[in-house]
Design a protein around this motif. Structure first.
Motif: not given
Length: 845
Positions: A462-474, A486-500
Motif C-alpha cells: 500500500x504505497x501512498x502515493x503510488x511510486x512512479x516507475x519508468x521502464x526502458x524496454x531497450x 503487463x504485470x506491472x501495469x496491473x499493479x494498483x500501487x505503482x504509477x506507470x510514468x513512462x515507457x521507453x
C-alpha cells in the motif's frame, strides 16, 4: 511566544499562593518593572487592572500567579523576584527564596536514589552487546566480548597520538568547556564505546578512576532529546522508571551541583530540529559539565570550535581482529581456528577492520563447519546486502542524508535486491518498506530478475502515493520482459510514468503499442520511441489510447509521420522531438497541429537539420501561443526578427521553470534573452549552449536552482564575468562590477546544480580559475557540480580544496576530460582527502 516555567518555581508559587494573595501588591512600580523586563505585556497589565477594578486585588494576584507568570518562560521567576525587591516588596521575595532553599535542603537522599536508579538501569540494559542491529537474538556479554577500542587524537598538541577508551576523559580540565567529540565511520563501535563507558560506571570498582570520578553518568541517544522540553525531561523519559519520585526540579539541581558526564550518542542520526542538543554542544546548557558526543565524520564541522578535544575511532588492527574472533569463538564454545584462518583471506580483508562486518563474517564462517547453515546470501556482493539492510532500517532524516551521496537509481537497485530476495514480505517489513521507498524507480534492460520481482512485490504494497516507475524496454524486448511490463501495469500501487522503446521494425513497434495499451487510461500514458534501429516500411493500424499525455520521438524521419498522426487530438502535456533529419511538408503540417495543443506544458525541439535550415521559424510562433508552457528546450539558429519576437513573448509570460537554448547566439538573440531575464522570476533551470554570457549581464536577476553553460568559448573575460555572477563574499566598493557581484549573490542564493563545460581549445588564466572557484565556494546550497575540460594544475589545487570544503551540501562532484597533465601525483594527493569525504560522490577523469 509563551513558554513554561521550571517545575520547582511553579511548585514554589503554588505552595505560597495564599501568602502571596494576602501580602503581594500589583503596584504600578511592580507592573512597570515586569513590563520592562518582558515578563508581562501591556495586554497582561490591562487584563490584571480590569480584574482588580471589577473584582478584588486578590483576584488579580491569583490570576497573575496561576495564569500569567507560569507561562512566561524559565527566566520569569527570577525576574519576578527582582521586580518585587525593586517595588518595595522585598519581604515577599525573601519568603519565596527561603522556600526554594528549604526545598533543596530537603533533598537529602535524592542524589543516592538517582545514582541507584541510573546504575541499575545501565546494569540491566547495557550488559549485552547486539552487534547485528536487525538480529536481537544474537547478543554477547559486554564484559567478556568487548574489544577495547583505540582512538586517535585529532586536535590539539597531542594530535595523531593513540589513546585507549578510558583515556579520552583523562585530560578534561577544570573550568574548561569540557566538550569531547568522538567520530567514526558506521559500525566502527561508537555506540558500543558509549555503552561500555556507562556500564563501567555502573559496576563496583572494576575500572580506572577516570570514569569513576563522575558522580553521575547520563547516556542518551541524540534522538532522545528531540521533542523534549529539557534535558531533565529526556532523562526522566528514557532512563528513569515511570514511578520514580525524583522531580524535574530535583534532577536539575543535581545536574548543576554534581560532577556529571553527559554522553550523547549518534549526533548524525538526529541533529536536525534538535535545539536542546545544539544548546548543549554550544555550552548554552550545562556549560561546565563534561559532555562526550559521538557522530559519523563531517557532521559537526561547523561546531568544531565548541569542542575541547576530538578523537577518531580507529578500525581494528590485526591484533584486535584476532582478539575479536577468539572472543566470538569462546562465546560460541567452538574452535577459533576457522575464524583465524578467515582473517588472511584477501577477498575479505577490507571487511575485517569493522566490528559489525567481522561479526557477520564469523557467522558466515560457521556454516563451513556446522551442519546447520546459519545464513545464506544470494546477493551479488556481501556489501550490497549490508547496504540494503542499513537503508531499510534508516528513518526518513537519516535516509535523506545518506541519499545525498547515492544516485537515486543506485539506491533503488540496492533496495530492490533486498526485497527481491524475500519469499514473502511480512507486515512489519512491508510497513518499513512503504515508509522508506525511493521517490521514483527506473527499470533498465539490464535490471536483474531479483529487481523485477521486487518491483512487483512493491506493487502489491500500500504505497501512498503510488511510486512512479519508468521502464526502458531497450532493443527488441522478449516475451518475458513484455509480460513483466503487463504485470506491472496491473499493479494498483505503482504509477506507470513512462515507457521507453527501441523497435527494430514498424511491425514490432505497432505490436508493442497495442499489447501494452500505451495511452489508455489504465496503462502507461507517456512513451519515448527511439527510431535509430528501425528498418522497413511503415505499416497500418498503429494507434495510441485517448489518454496519451506524453510523446517523445528520437531519430525521426519523414517516413515515420504516421506517429505524428496517431498523436493528434490527444491530451499531450509533453511533446519532445529530438534528432530530426528530414522534414517534408506533411511532417511540418502535422507538427504545427501538434504544437497548437493547449494542454502542452513541456516542449522540446532539438532538430538536427542543416545549419542553414530555418527550423526555429517553422514552429516558434506556434509555441508562443501555448499559455500553459513551463518547459522549453529548443535549437534555434539564424533567428529572424519574427522568431525573436515569438521567443520574447514566451519568456516574458513568466511561466517557464526550465529553459534550454542551443543556438548561434547572435547579439540580437542575446538582447532578447538579456532583456527578458528581468521578468523571469519563475525560471529555476537555465541551460545555454555556445552562449557568450558577456552579453547577458542580467543573469543576476534570475533565481536559479540549476545552471548549465556548455561548449562556449570560455576565455578569460568569460571566466571573470561568470565569477562576477556567482561570487558571494565581497567587500563594499563603489565600482559598478562590485555592485553587480552583490546583486548576483542575492539572486543565486538557491543554486543547487552547476555545470560548466569549457572549450577544450581555449586556456584560462590560473588567477581567473581561482576567482571562479572562490565564487562557486559561496554557493552554499550547491549539491551537484560538474566540469568538463577543466585545467586543474597543482597550483590551483588549494583553491579547489577550499571550494569543496566550503560546499557542505555538495553530494556530487565531477570533472571529466582533464585537459592536460598539469595535475601531478603530488597535486592529486592534496586533492584526494577532500574528494573522498563521506557523503561526496566524486568522479575525476
Amino acid at each position: 511566544m509563551e513558554s513554561k516555567m521550571e517545575d520547582r518555581h511553579k511548585e514554589c508559587l503554588l505552595k505560597n499562593r495564599s501568602f502571596l494573595c494576602s501580602e503581594m501588591s500589583l503596584s504600578a512600580v511592580l507592573l512597570a518593572k515586569l513590563t520592562e523586563s518582558g515578563v508581562i505585556t501591556d495586554e497582561h497589565v490591562q487584563k490584571l487592572q480590569n480584574i482588580e477594578r471589577n473584582d478584588t486585588t486578590k483576584a488579580a494576584v491569583f490570576e497573575f500567579l496561576s495564569e500569567v507568570l507560569p507561562k512566561r518562560g524559565p527566566e520569569a521567576f527570577d525576574l519576578f523576584l527582582k521586580a518585587l525587591c525593586e517595588s518595595e516588596q522585598r519581604h515577599v521575595a525573601e519568603r519565596l527564596k527561603k522556600c526554594l532553599s528549604d526545598d533543596c535542603s530537603g533533598d537529602a537522599g535524592t542524589f543516592e536514589r538517582l545514582q541507584h536508579e541510573l546504575r541499575t538501569h545501565y546494569d540491566d540494559k547495557l550488559q549485552f552487546v547486539y552487534p547485528i542491529p536487525w538480529l536481537l537474538t544474537e547478543r554477547f556479554s559486554l564484559k567478556e566480548t568487548f574489544v577495547q577500542r583505540r582512538l586517535r587524537v585529532t586536535s590539539g598538541a597531542r594530535k595523531g597520538n593513540e589513546v585507549k577508551m578510558d583515556e579520552i576523559l583523562a585530560s578534561v580540565g577544570e573550568g574548561r568547556n569540557k566538550r569531547i567529540l568522538v567520530e567514526g565511520d558506521p559500525a566502527q563501535g561508537k555506540s558500543t564505546l558509549c555503552q561500555a563507558l556507562a556500564y563501567a560506571w555502573s559496576q563496583p570498582g572494576e575500572v580506572t578512576q577516570n570514569i569513576k570520578s563522575y558522580d553521575l553518568v547520563i547516556l542518551l541517544h541524540a534522538g532522545d532529546l528531540k521533542g523534549q522540553s529539557s534535558v531533565t525531561e529526556a532523562i526522566k523519559t528514557h532512563l528513569l522508571p515511570i514511578d520514580c519520585d525524583i522531580t524535574s526540579r530535583q534532577l536539575q539541581e543535581l545536574l548543576l551541583t554534581k560532577n556529571v558526564l553527559l554522553i550523547i550518542d549518534a549526533f548524525d542520526e538526529a541533529s536536525s530540529e534538535n535545539e536542546i542538543l545544539n544548546q548543549l554542544i554550544e555550552g548554552k546548557l550545562l556549560k561546565h559539565k563534561t559532555m562526550l558526543v559521538t557522530s559519523r565524520p563531517n557532521f559537526l564541522e561547523n561546531k568544531l570550535r565548541h569542542f575541547e578535544s576530538t578523537f577518531a575511532v580507529e578500525g581494528y588492527d590485526e591484533e584486535e581482529q584476532m582478539e575479536h574472533v577468539k572472543r566470538y569463538a569462546e562465546h560460541k564454545n567452538i574452535d577459533p581456528e576457522p575464524f583465524i584462518s578467515m582473517l588472511i583471506e584477501s577477498s575479505i580483508l577490507d571487511l575485517c577492520n569493522n566490528p559489525l562486518n567481522l561479526t557477520l563474517l564469523c557467522k558466515l564462517a560457521m556454516s563451513r563447519f556446522q551442519a546447520e547453515m546459519t545464513f545464506q546470501f544470494t546477493h551479488k556482493t556481501f556489501l550490497q546486502f549490508l547496504t540494503a539492510k542499513r537503508i531499510a532500517q534508516m528513518d526518513r532524516e537519516e535516509r535523506l542524508a545518506r541519499m545525498q551521496n547515492l544516485l537515486c537509481a543506485n539506491y533503488s537497485i540496492k533496495l530492490m535486491r533486498l526485497i527481491g530476495e524475500l519469499n514473502d514480505v511480512p507486515p512489519e517489513l512491508s510497513h518499513a518498506i512503504v515508509k522508506r521507498c525511493p521517490p521514483y524507480i527506473n527499470i533498465y534492460p539490464y535490471c536483474s530478475d531479483s529487481c523485477r520481482r521486487a518491483i512487483l512485490k512493491l506493487g502489491n504494497l500500500r504505497l501512498q502515493p503510488p511510486i512512479p516507475v519508468n521502464v526502458n524496454l531497450g532493443l527488441s524486448p522478449n516475451e518475458e520482459e513484455i509480460s513483466f511490463v503487463k504485470r506491472l501495469i496491473e499493479c494498483k500501487n505503482i504509477e506507470r510514468s513512462a515507457i521507453w522503446i527501441k523497435p527494430r521494425d514498424h511491425t514490432e513497434l505497432r505490436n508493442m503499442v497495442s499489447e501494452l495499451r500505451i495511452g489508455q487510461a489504465d496503462s502507461v500514458q507517456q512513451v519515448s520511441i527511439n527510431f535509430i534501429f528501425l528498418e522497413g516500411n511503415p505499416c497500418e493500424g498503429l494507434s495510441f489510447g485517448n489518454n496519451l499525455n506524453g510523446l517523445e520521438l528520437k531519430w525521426f524521419k519523414q517516413s515515420h509521420s504516421y506517429l505524428l498522426e496517431a498523436a493528434l487530438d490527444k491530451p499531450l502535456t509533453s511533446l519532445h522531438l529530438i534528432d530530426y533529419f528530414e522534414l517534408d511538408d506533411k511532417c511540418i503540417s502535422l507538427m504545427h497541429r501538434l504544437l497548437r495543443n493547449q494542454h502542452l506544458q513541456s516542449v522540446k525541439l532539438m532538430l538536427r537539420l542543416p545549419w542553414e535550415h530555418p527550423c526555429g521559424r517553422l514552429f516558434l510562433a506556434d509555441v508562443a501561443q501555448l499559455e500553459n508552457l513551463q518547459i522549453l528546450e529548443i535549437q534555434l539558429n539564424n533567428s529572424t526578427k519574427k522568431e525573436r519576437r515569438s521567443l520574447e513573448t514566451i519568456l516574458k509570460r513568466n511561466k517557464l521553470i526550465k529553459l534550454t537554448i542551443y543556438s548561434d547566439y547572435s547579439r540580437s538573440l542575446n538582447s532578447v534573452l538579456n532583456d527578458s531575464f528581468h521578468s523571469m522570476s519563475s525560471l529555476c533551470e537555465l541551460h545555454l549552449r555556445c552562449a557568450n554570457i558577456i552579453d547577458l549581464p542580467n543573469l543576476r536577476h534570475l533565481d536559479l536552482v540549476n545552471f548549465t553553460l556548455q561548449y562556449s568559448k570560455l576565455n578569460d573575460n568569460w571566466i571573470a564575468h561568470l565569477s562576477d555572477v556567482l561570487l558571494s563574499r565581497l567587500s563594499e566598493s563603489n565600482d559598478n562590477r562590485i555592485a553587480l557581484l552583490s546583486d548576483a549573490l542575492r539572486s543565486w542564493r538557491n543554486l543547487e546544480e552547476l555545470n560548466i563545460y569549457f572549450d577544450k581549445d581555449v586556456s584560462v588564466a590560473e588567477c581567473l580559475l581561482r576567482k571562479l572557484f572562490e565564487a562557486i565556494a559561496g554557493c552554499h546550497r550547491l549539491q551537484i557540480l560538474r566540469f568538463e575540460y577543466l585545467e586543474i594544475g597543482d597550483s590551483v589545487v588549494p583553491s579547489v580544496c577550499r571550494m569543496l570544503e566550503s560546499l557542505k551540501q555538495l553530494r556530487q562532484f565531477t570533472s571529466r576530460y582533464q585537459r592536460d597533465e598539469s595535475l601531478t601525483e603530488e597535486g592529486f594527493k592534496q586533492l584526494e582527502p577532500i574528494i573522498k569525504r563521506n557523503g561526496l560522490n566524486t568522479f575525476v577523469d
